[in-house]
Design an enzyme around this catalytic site. Structure first.
Site, mmCIF file in Angstrom:
data_model
loop_
_atom_site.group_PDB
_atom_site.id
_atom_site.type_symbol
_atom_site.label_atom_id
_atom_site.label_comp_id
_atom_site.label_asym_id
_atom_site.label_seq_id
_atom_site.Cartn_x
_atom_site.Cartn_y
_atom_site.Cartn_z
ATOM 1 N N ARG A 114 -2.438 -10.601 36.043
ATOM 2 C CA ARG A 114 -3.742 -11.398 36.618
ATOM 3 C C ARG A 114 -4.420 -12.588 35.929
ATOM 4 O O ARG A 114 -5.208 -13.322 36.587
ATOM 5 C CB ARG A 114 -4.458 -10.107 36.916
ATOM 6 C CG ARG A 114 -4.165 -9.162 37.763
ATOM 7 C CD ARG A 114 -5.302 -7.972 38.469
ATOM 8 N NE ARG A 114 -4.668 -7.332 39.380
ATOM 9 C CZ ARG A 114 -5.048 -6.110 39.304
ATOM 10 N NH1 ARG A 114 -6.265 -5.706 38.781
ATOM 11 N NH2 ARG A 114 -4.494 -5.434 40.414
ATOM 12 N N GLU A 119 5.413 -7.646 39.366
ATOM 13 C CA GLU A 119 5.757 -6.900 40.672
ATOM 14 C C GLU A 119 7.096 -6.143 40.646
ATOM 15 O O GLU A 119 7.208 -5.127 41.154
ATOM 16 C CB GLU A 119 5.667 -7.917 41.767
ATOM 17 C CG GLU A 119 4.373 -8.521 42.108
ATOM 18 C CD GLU A 119 3.331 -7.353 42.418
ATOM 19 O OE1 GLU A 119 3.463 -6.219 42.635
ATOM 20 O OE2 GLU A 119 2.055 -7.613 42.424
ATOM 21 N N GLN A 155 8.005 1.453 41.280
ATOM 22 C CA GLN A 155 8.434 2.758 40.676
ATOM 23 C C GLN A 155 8.010 2.834 39.240
ATOM 24 O O GLN A 155 8.205 3.764 38.616
ATOM 25 C CB GLN A 155 9.865 2.793 40.416
ATOM 26 C CG GLN A 155 10.758 2.061 41.431
ATOM 27 C CD GLN A 155 11.170 2.608 42.566
ATOM 28 O OE1 GLN A 155 10.740 3.835 42.815
ATOM 29 N NE2 GLN A 155 12.039 2.070 43.644
ATOM 30 N N THR A 156 7.184 1.990 38.534
ATOM 31 C CA THR A 156 6.635 2.179 37.142
ATOM 32 C C THR A 156 5.123 2.105 37.269
ATOM 33 O O THR A 156 4.729 1.221 37.933
ATOM 34 C CB THR A 156 7.621 1.585 36.268
ATOM 35 O OG1 THR A 156 8.920 1.409 36.674
ATOM 36 C CG2 THR A 156 7.195 1.676 34.775
ATOM 37 N N LEU A 183 13.085 1.472 31.574
ATOM 38 C CA LEU A 183 12.097 1.339 33.141
ATOM 39 C C LEU A 183 13.071 1.806 34.213
ATOM 40 O O LEU A 183 12.443 2.381 35.200
ATOM 41 C CB LEU A 183 12.092 -0.138 33.166
ATOM 42 C CG LEU A 183 10.765 -0.960 32.445
ATOM 43 C CD1 LEU A 183 10.830 -2.494 32.911
ATOM 44 C CD2 LEU A 183 9.499 -0.386 33.020
ATOM 45 N N TYR A 191 16.013 2.035 37.012
ATOM 46 C CA TYR A 191 16.502 1.168 38.376
ATOM 47 C C TYR A 191 16.969 -0.193 37.897
ATOM 48 O O TYR A 191 16.325 -1.092 38.201
ATOM 49 C CB TYR A 191 15.391 1.142 39.428
ATOM 50 C CG TYR A 191 14.773 2.452 39.602
ATOM 51 C CD1 TYR A 191 15.461 3.061 40.816
ATOM 52 C CD2 TYR A 191 13.651 3.021 38.884
ATOM 53 C CE1 TYR A 191 14.834 4.225 41.310
ATOM 54 C CE2 TYR A 191 13.256 4.438 39.529
ATOM 55 C CZ TYR A 191 13.825 4.890 40.502
ATOM 56 O OH TYR A 191 13.387 6.087 40.945
ATOM 57 N N TYR A 230 7.129 -6.946 50.722
ATOM 58 C CA TYR A 230 6.058 -6.856 49.938
ATOM 59 C C TYR A 230 6.000 -7.714 48.933
ATOM 60 O O TYR A 230 4.997 -8.222 48.408
ATOM 61 C CB TYR A 230 6.143 -5.247 49.379
ATOM 62 C CG TYR A 230 5.287 -5.247 48.205
ATOM 63 C CD1 TYR A 230 3.800 -5.132 48.499
ATOM 64 C CD2 TYR A 230 5.916 -5.158 46.728
ATOM 65 C CE1 TYR A 230 2.768 -5.203 47.348
ATOM 66 C CE2 TYR A 230 4.942 -5.220 45.877
ATOM 67 C CZ TYR A 230 3.541 -5.067 46.062
ATOM 68 O OH TYR A 230 2.647 -5.254 44.758
ATOM 69 N N ASP A 238 2.379 -2.531 49.977
ATOM 70 C CA ASP A 238 3.340 -1.422 49.224
ATOM 71 C C ASP A 238 2.589 -0.070 49.547
ATOM 72 O O ASP A 238 2.065 0.126 50.675
ATOM 73 C CB ASP A 238 3.075 -1.831 47.899
ATOM 74 C CG ASP A 238 1.798 -1.360 47.161
ATOM 75 O OD1 ASP A 238 0.816 -1.297 47.886
ATOM 76 O OD2 ASP A 238 1.829 -1.668 45.811
ATOM 77 N N CYS A 293 -8.383 5.318 45.898
ATOM 78 C CA CYS A 293 -7.766 6.033 46.942
ATOM 79 C C CYS A 293 -6.459 6.614 46.414
ATOM 80 O O CYS A 293 -5.404 6.050 47.103
ATOM 81 C CB CYS A 293 -7.616 5.234 48.153
ATOM 82 S SG CYS A 293 -7.347 5.969 49.506
ATOM 83 N N CYS A 307 -15.853 4.889 46.409
ATOM 84 C CA CYS A 307 -15.037 3.769 47.286
ATOM 85 C C CYS A 307 -15.722 2.932 48.201
ATOM 86 O O CYS A 307 -16.796 3.426 48.815
ATOM 87 C CB CYS A 307 -14.014 4.683 48.209
ATOM 88 S SG CYS A 307 -13.244 3.680 49.241
ATOM 89 N N CYS A 331 -14.288 4.457 56.350
ATOM 90 C CA CYS A 331 -13.150 5.302 56.536
ATOM 91 C C CYS A 331 -13.303 6.619 57.404
ATOM 92 O O CYS A 331 -14.042 7.349 57.234
ATOM 93 C CB CYS A 331 -12.842 5.711 54.888
ATOM 94 S SG CYS A 331 -11.350 6.733 54.807
#
Ligand code: ADE
Length: 351
Positions: free
Chosen positions: A25, A37, A42-43, A80, A82, A120, A138, A192, A203, A209
């Protein structure tokens, strides 16, 4: 909620004050966003950070990724899981070298055509790195949107994902597309949350919500349960000769393709059967010791493993498919998947 317009400003304001400081970021260059990304699929964020920093140090540009050897790539990815993710990244990097001079093009449709990049990831790169107003939906975002709208639709369905992408597309702010996508992801990741109680007290959307209003946050999102994993029994061998141990390279296709593994057999073998097998390889066993059982869970398969450490005489000839490596060099040079971690541990033991 017919449309999601009302969530935009509260989310952006919350993001400005609460977003975690993350390496991709602080400097959202396209290559960095892409690598982060892919790793984040998965991690968890905390687990990804050191991998990300090392990857960027060792392969700082798309050209470096395109030109890296397979072993080096797999080594950078070791742990990692995959591994096809990184193979596909390399294929995409090669394509970017051929077609775009080694740069990610600022074009959603071109990004989406790259190997290993779905809607995504293409949306995340386009919006975060280039400010292009495309959604990046995602699992985090699906959870947030299901709850905010109190939607009981099954988020495993492609049609439901597409609908949610359209809803985001309709409200995504043109001047802050990347921040808006990340605010949805971030809210799903830290407020969330899945599995356990969401932190509704913190939140920014709690007044909007619908799930919270009706007290049904824990029922959502709805997902068809994944198929049961197939269980495979295996017997793993730590074959030791002096200061060396045996490795094999896995086939170039299928589970853990191209990685290195400890010799292993389908099914559970007892000591007698293991010794028989070792002799049939043309090796001379001196001593055998059973090792504790272990389990490793992949996405669709579960390995239940028995293990044996077998001391053998120095082989005159390496058996077919196997080779012996000095135990100290193993870690540095070979990518051995985490599935074998319970047994590679024994390379450190004297035997
Ligand atoms: N998970 C997936 N993408 C992410 C991102 N950009 N920031 C934080 N968590 C994420």
């Amino acid at each position: 909620m017919g449309e999601l317009k009302e969530i935009v400003n509260p989310l952006l304001k919350w993001y400005d004050g609460h977003a975690r400081v993350l390496p991709w970021r602080e400097n959202p260059a396209p290559y960095r966003v892409w690598v982060s990304e892919i790793m984040l699929q998965q991690t968890r964020v905390e687990a990804v950070k050191p991998y990300f920093e090392r990857f960027m140090r060792e392969l700082p540009a798309i050209r470096d990724l395109a030109e890296a050897s397979e072993d080096r790539l797999l080594k950078l990815w070791e742990g990692l899981g995959y591994y096809n993710r990184v193979r596909n990244m390399q294929k995409a990097a090669e394509k970017l070298m051929e077609k775009f001079g080694g740069e990610m093009p600022p074009d959603f449709d071109e990004i989406l055509k790259l190997p290993g990049i779905g809607s995504y990831t293409a949306g995340a790169i386009a919006s975060i790195a280039f400010g292009i107003a495309r959604p990046a939906v995602d699992g985090n975002v699906l959870r947030v949107l299901s709850r905010v709208q109190k939607s009981y639709e099954d988020i495993m369905k492609q049609s439901v994902r597409r609908k949610m992408e359209e809803q985001v597309q309709a409200v995504i702010p043109k001047d802050r597309a990347g921040d808006f996508n990340q605010s949805l992801i971030e809210l799903g990741a830290i407020v969330c949350v899945p599995g356990g109680a969401p932190k509704c007290g913190e939140c920014p959307l709690k007044g909007l919500c619908r799930a919270h209003k009706d007290g049904v946050e824990l029922e959502l999102p709805r997902k068809t349960p994944p198929k049961k994993r197939k269980i495979e029994d295996r017997t793993v061998l730590v074959l030791i000769s002096e200061n060396k141990a045996a490795l094999k390279k896995r086939p170039s296709k299928g589970l853990l393709a191209g990685l290195y593994e400890l010799p292993n057999l389908e099914g559970f073998y007892d000591s007698g059967a293991v010794l028989e097998y070792v002799k049939n390889l043309g090796l001379s066993p001196i001593r055998i010791q059973p090792l504790p059982e272990a389990k490793h869970i992949f996405s669709h398969i579960e390995w239940h493993m028995a293990g044996y450490m077998v001391k053998i005489e120095e082989p005159e000839q390496e058996p077919e498919g196997c080779f012996f490596v000095e135990k100290e060099q193993m870690e540095e040079r070979f990518s051995i998947p985490a599935a074998f971690a319970a047994y590679t541990e024994y390379f450190k033991h004297r035997f």
